[in-house]
Design an enzyme around this catalytic site. Structure first.
Site, PDB file in Angstrom:
ATOM      1  CG  ASP A  44     -18.559 -20.980   6.055  1.00  0.00           C
ATOM      2  OD1 ASP A  44     -19.710 -21.314   5.695  1.00  0.00           O
ATOM      3  OD2 ASP A  44     -17.879 -20.142   5.431  1.00  0.00           O
ATOM      4  CB  SER A  45     -23.818 -22.288   8.301  1.00  0.00           C
ATOM      5  OG  SER A  45     -23.701 -23.695   8.289  1.00  0.00           O
ATOM      6  CG  ASP A  83     -18.277 -24.670   4.073  1.00  0.00           C
ATOM      7  OD1 ASP A  83     -18.110 -24.891   2.852  1.00  0.00           O
ATOM      8  OD2 ASP A  83     -19.318 -24.168   4.533  1.00  0.00           O
ATOM      9  CE  LYS A 113     -20.437 -25.749   1.161  1.00  0.00           C
ATOM     10  NZ  LYS A 113     -20.256 -24.283   1.256  1.00  0.00           N
ATOM     11  CD  GLU A 115     -19.066 -19.306   0.712  1.00  0.00           C
ATOM     12  OE1 GLU A 115     -18.997 -18.079   0.458  1.00  0.00           O
ATOM     13  OE2 GLU A 115     -19.609 -19.751   1.736  1.00  0.00           O
ATOM     14  CD  GLU A 182     -26.415 -20.257   0.291  1.00  0.00           C
ATOM     15  OE1 GLU A 182     -25.299 -20.784   0.402  1.00  0.00           O
ATOM     16  OE2 GLU A 182     -26.982 -19.650   1.227  1.00  0.00           O
TER      17      GLU A 182
END
Ligand code: KIV
Length: 282
Positions: A44-45, A83, A113, A115, A182
């Site tokens: 999602d970057s 993501d 993925k 978070e 991270e």
């Protein structure tokens, strides 16, 4: 060799490091695939690298599906992880399974993925139960940037470090097949890597992880502004692109481009006929 959940986990057991890069489009996907990288992450970057937002929070499911599908067309052997964007899984277990399913059905992702540690284990369990592999992401989780008060290294004191270890164990127990660590201290990441059975993928987490992931624009030197400590420029592609754009601009303006060799031909006779035809019509 086709990369799968099984081969990535085998790499950990064999002590063979896993390479992963972010990717957001078809052209780059073809290049990453040819390079032999094990896995790509449609992070999602993309909100920051492709859409120009200052953080990842505005990214939507539609954004993620659009880019994931484009990348999938360029991959054959490379494993594709997509993501889950902010609020696509935090809201409920139902949302988590539906949205993970959309990334697989509509985006052609092979895994998703998300978070968070212990707080999202219910969602991880439910997605895995739907036979969708989950990569967890702990330590600095950019979707929590407002709660963290910025992009900061996580787990530096004993209590926070223990929390990161507990999150790692919790996501493994919930069924995650891999976990991204991270921005955590290297010794902490190495310890987590030792005690987990699933592979750890580090970004700003040192060399002790089972693999590494980087944002491709970061490692290609495409951003001139901020360079986080953990980023290495493997090439200065940003400079190469800027120079090429400037040369193009000069040559278009001077008339040097396009030259003879870039031009399609037509015979003088055909052009004479075109002119004559036009004269008659006028
Ligand atoms: O969105 C992303 O690119 C990521 C990586 C930085 C791990 O989550």
């Amino acid at each position: 060799m086709k990369n799968t959940v099984t081969t990535l986990q085998q790499q950990k057991r064999d002590g063979s490091k896993i390479s992963m890069l972010t990717c957001y489009d078809y052209t780059t996907a073809c290049l990453v695939e040819k390079a032999g990288v094990n896995a790509v992450l449609i992070g999602d970057s993309l909100g920051m690298t492709m859409l120009g937002y200052s953080d990842t929070l505005p990214v939507t499911m539609e954004d993620m599906i659009h880019h994931t599908r484009a990348v999938s067309h360029g991959l054959h052997d490379t494993f594709l992880v997509a993501d889950m964007p902010f609020l696509s899984y935090q809201t409920s277990v139902y949302d988590a399974v539906m949205n993970a399913g959309r990334l697989v059905k509509e985006g052609h992702a092979q895994a998703v993925k998300l978070e968070g540690g212990a707080s999202v284990c219910e969602q991880i369990r439910a997605i895995v139960k739907a036979d969708i592999p989950v990569c967890a992401h702990i330590g600095l989780t950019p979707q929590s940037i407002n709660a963290f008060g910025g992009f900061k290294v996580q787990g530096k004191d004993a209590a926070r470090a223990r929390q990161v270890v507990e999150d790692a164990l919790a996501v493994q127990e919930a069924g995650a097949f891999m976990v991204v660590l991270e921005c955590v201290p290297a010794a902490l990441a190495s310890y987590i890597t030792e005690i987990l059975d699933i592979p750890t993928i580090g970004i700003g987490a040192g060399a002790g992880c089972d693999g590494q992931v980087l944002v491709y624009q970061d490692m290609l030197g495409m951003f001139s502004g901020m360079k986080p400590k953990f980023v290495k420029h493997f090439a200065e592609i940003g400079e190469i692109m800027r120079n090429a754009f400037a040369t193009y601009d000069e040559e278009v303006k001077s008339g040097a481009y396009p030259a003879e060799e870039h031009t399609f031909k037509i015979s003088d006779e055909v052009m004479d006929e075109v002119r004559k035809g036009m004269d008659k019509a006028c």
